[in-house]
Design an enzyme around this catalytic site. Sequence first.
Site, PDB file in Angstrom:
ATOM      1  N   THR A   1      -3.823  -4.411 -14.970  1.00 12.55           N
ATOM      2  CA  THR A   1      -2.419  -4.833 -15.120  1.00 12.55           C
ATOM      3  C   THR A   1      -1.821  -4.888 -13.711  1.00 12.55           C
ATOM      4  O   THR A   1      -1.992  -5.885 -13.020  1.00 12.55           O
ATOM      5  CB  THR A   1      -1.620  -3.891 -16.034  1.00 12.55           C
ATOM      6  OG1 THR A   1      -1.739  -2.553 -15.560  1.00 12.55           O
ATOM      7  CG2 THR A   1      -2.112  -3.975 -17.463  1.00 12.55           C
TER       8      THR A   1
ATOM      9  N   LYS B   1      -8.936   1.489 -15.517  1.00 12.97           N
ATOM     10  CA  LYS B   1      -7.726   0.865 -14.996  1.00 12.97           C
ATOM     11  C   LYS B   1      -6.605   1.884 -15.046  1.00 12.97           C
ATOM     12  O   LYS B   1      -6.615   2.800 -15.878  1.00 12.97           O
ATOM     13  CB  LYS B   1      -7.321  -0.356 -15.800  1.00 12.97           C
ATOM     14  CG  LYS B   1      -6.742  -0.012 -17.157  1.00 12.97           C
ATOM     15  CD  LYS B   1      -5.849  -1.093 -17.696  1.00 12.97           C
ATOM     16  CE  LYS B   1      -4.663  -1.353 -16.808  1.00 12.97           C
ATOM     17  NZ  LYS B   1      -3.610  -0.320 -16.850  1.00 12.97           N
TER      18      LYS B   1
ATOM     19  N   THR C   1      -7.108   8.790 -19.579  1.00 14.35           N
ATOM     20  CA  THR C   1      -6.301   8.049 -18.618  1.00 14.35           C
ATOM     21  C   THR C   1      -5.845   6.768 -19.292  1.00 14.35           C
ATOM     22  O   THR C   1      -6.052   6.575 -20.496  1.00 14.35           O
ATOM     23  CB  THR C   1      -7.119   7.698 -17.380  1.00 14.35           C
ATOM     24  OG1 THR C   1      -6.268   7.010 -16.485  1.00 14.35           O
ATOM     25  CG2 THR C   1      -8.285   6.797 -17.722  1.00 14.35           C
TER      26      THR C   1
ATOM     27  N   GLU D   1       0.677   2.837  -8.556  1.00 13.19           N
ATOM     28  CA  GLU D   1       1.649   1.804  -8.202  1.00 13.19           C
ATOM     29  C   GLU D   1       2.363   2.147  -6.903  1.00 13.19           C
ATOM     30  O   GLU D   1       3.026   3.181  -6.796  1.00 13.19           O
ATOM     31  CB  GLU D   1       2.648   1.605  -9.351  1.00 13.19           C
ATOM     32  CG  GLU D   1       1.998   0.814 -10.480  1.00 13.19           C
ATOM     33  CD  GLU D   1       2.888   0.627 -11.691  1.00 13.19           C
ATOM     34  OE1 GLU D   1       2.545  -0.223 -12.511  1.00 13.19           O
ATOM     35  OE2 GLU D   1       3.896   1.326 -11.803  1.00 13.19           O
TER      36      GLU D   1
ATOM     37  N   ASN E   1       8.217  -1.269 -10.377  1.00 13.08           N
ATOM     38  CA  ASN E   1       8.709  -0.852 -11.688  1.00 13.08           C
ATOM     39  C   ASN E   1      10.147  -1.240 -11.967  1.00 13.08           C
ATOM     40  O   ASN E   1      10.622  -1.120 -13.093  1.00 13.08           O
ATOM     41  CB  ASN E   1       8.512   0.655 -11.861  1.00 13.08           C
ATOM     42  CG  ASN E   1       7.055   0.951 -12.105  1.00 13.08           C
ATOM     43  OD1 ASN E   1       6.516   0.523 -13.103  1.00 13.08           O
ATOM     44  ND2 ASN E   1       6.420   1.635 -11.160  1.00 13.08           N
TER      45      ASN E   1
ATOM     46  N   SER F   1       8.815  -9.863 -14.070  1.00 18.54           N
ATOM     47  CA  SER F   1       8.991 -11.209 -13.511  1.00 18.54           C
ATOM     48  C   SER F   1       7.693 -11.706 -12.889  1.00 18.54           C
ATOM     49  O   SER F   1       6.716 -10.997 -12.815  1.00 18.54           O
ATOM     50  CB  SER F   1      10.108 -11.201 -12.477  1.00 18.54           C
ATOM     51  OG  SER F   1       9.795 -10.291 -11.451  1.00 18.54           O
TER      52      SER F   1
END
Lengths: 407, 407
Positions: free
Chosen positions: B152, B178, B189, B276, B402, B407
């Site tokens: 992702t 992932k 996870t 992230e 985040n 978008s």
Amino acid sequence: MTHTPVSGGVCAPQGFLAAGIHCGIRKNKSKRDLALIVSERPAATAAVYTRNKVQGAPIAVTRRHLADGFSRAVLCNSGNANTCNADGEYIAQTCCALTAQALGVQPEDIVIASTGVIGQPLPLEPFENGIPAAVAALSRDGGADAAEAVMTTDTRPKSHALSFDVNGVHCRIGIITKGSGMINPNMATMLTFITTDIAISPELLQRALSETVNNTLNQINIDGDTSTNDMAVIQANGMAGNPEIRDENSPAYAAFCAALHAACVWASREIAADGEGATKLLECTVRSARSSEVARAVAKSIISSDLLKAAMFGEDANWGRVLCAIGYTEGDFAADKVSLVLASEHGSVKVCEQSAYHPFSEDEAAKILSAKEIAINVEMHDGEACAQAWGCDLSYDYVKINGDYRS
Amino acid sequence: MTHTPVSGGVCAPQGFLAAGIHCGIRKNKSKRDLALIVSERPAATAAVYTRNKVQGAPIAVTRRHLADGFSRAVLCNSGNANTCNADGEYIAQTCCALTAQALGVQPEDIVIASTGVIGQPLPLEPFENGIPAAVAALSRDGGADAAEAVMTTDTRPKSHALSFDVNGVHCRIGIITKGSGMINPNMATMLTFITTDIAISPELLQRALSETVNNTLNQINIDGDTSTNDMAVIQANGMAGNPEIRDENSPAYAAFCAALHAACVWASREIAADGEGATKLLECTVRSARSSEVARAVAKSIISSDLLKAAMFGEDANWGRVLCAIGYTEGDFAADKVSLVLASEHGSVKVCEQSAYHPFSEDEAAKILSAKEIAINVEMHDGEACAQAWGCDLSYDYVKINGDYRS
């Protein structure tokens, strides 16, 4: 029960004086770093403390000093937490002794608190001149200065007061609070000092403070980090002249608790709105939950989610993150009947019903989320209990402030 | 016990085929969004799932399909989590039926998983053409494509394999994982798919997976948010030819557990390093703790602290934040004898002893913290247990990713 805002902060109640000065703990001479709040008479005093196993030296000293349920003064420095220091208790005790000497009271009459960086030695020198200077500066107008002197990364001082009636007697509550970062209070917020001129027994004062903090200050989350120095203290000096409150079932006790709740909700909102890097205040209200414990836990879980906080910063109605945060809350409850409304001064929109997507306009949601204060309203449809929690969005500035804190 | 890295990812063990294609769930046609992993023979299969009360529809379906302890294939889409959707289970079941039909097996032989945004309807259409296309694309070289298709916000695919010997028989483990955001696994996870050609009973396979995940994947934290879709699955098809492992006290079981642990530590480090916005991998090792539970909890508390994560981003040796995070860890243990060393490829420095400041050079610490991988080594001096946890720093990009995810 009406609560009327009044001026004066912690000096609004009768018989309280305060001061806030620069004594040299902070390098920047324009920043006040020492606050002093004094009651003219011995005050029944209650406190709640952080649940962190690593506790600042001031907390250990204050616990001992409040064993009798009374105090005269609160001394608080900013710029150094006096925590994880080998000589921390000696420093804290010496500060209490210096304050007691300057005020002509006993060291055990002093409540002491510190906030700032952890693990840096705290020198005595600034206090040796600073404490007499703070005593000399005490006045009925000192509430604002004291509120400034407890700030760390707070962007504004937080001072408030309100009046209320008990048995026809006019009483007041004043409050100073500070917060900003390392905020996930557990037994208090960062630092909150409350004064009141009501007459109440120390036992009921403690009970009122503990219950109120559970529903207000402990329901704030900025970043999930429970500080080592959290403390909320209330002093009640009885100078309003009401008959001392001793009955927990009396209307007078209920009136006092309502006023204290209002003061602490005000503080919770102020702390959350001024969270490090915050651009928005988030107020989450959970209704129809199975129990108060579940309602509190769910509300706090929601406003603690970094993902939701980042989405609020981005003004994105990513309601799945709210459902996710409800789902990982500890406790036994049903999470399959949730409805969720997002609201602000720009309107309200239902985004989820029966825990599934409820059609809504993304444009309308974005407009609602563009406000400075966002309400996240959750119905659990699982019981009758409700609770609130307060937080803020997660912004670039949170990272900046905490990645470069000491410069 | 030696584990030798080998190529092929989940296709490294004998008898496994894989594919990863674009089927149209994601709008960007250059992004693969459907992964398929197939065992030539029925494989003993174990799984652990998220503890979130809100669970994705694929988890409910997979639980039912694994009731017998066996499977043939794993189907996973990215781009949509199929969670909080009214028809989610119907969609997941239909996808399993389509996959089973294309492979000539039963729907109950299919493990299904989804990852992506929550609460958006997931259309069937992409699967109707995509599943036959994925089956047609199956090959011994498909591991890398499958690893890409489950991504992702991951910045890189995460695929690995290693070989090890059991009773003189050469065995292999392959793994795809992932992660990236919404990561505080509790029972797994985000998504981890493991293949092995070892022969082992379903019961011992489940036991090995559960214990290993507890010490590895559940010890990762990116942002404290436990996803609704976390899942770790292992398929063991027995094609290596070893005598089936049925004794938990056998050297063969120990050898398998060691290899599985190594594979999951690899996955944990990969997920944390690619958190992230992450610029640094944090690996916390807690030693001399009172119990394994305390060691795990303390290690995870440390790498979960937003304040510490922001300090690591700023390369600031703010060790007080480590002590603070140790202190608010739940559990009964002593926090007053802690020593703390920060280390990296640039050296190591002791910053705290007996839970108080230990003199160190800020310049040296800054140099150590400038590395891409930071070790946070804690001695509790309170017992003999140890544990690890993995996380990353908190950067501006976490907020960006985040706050503007869709978008």
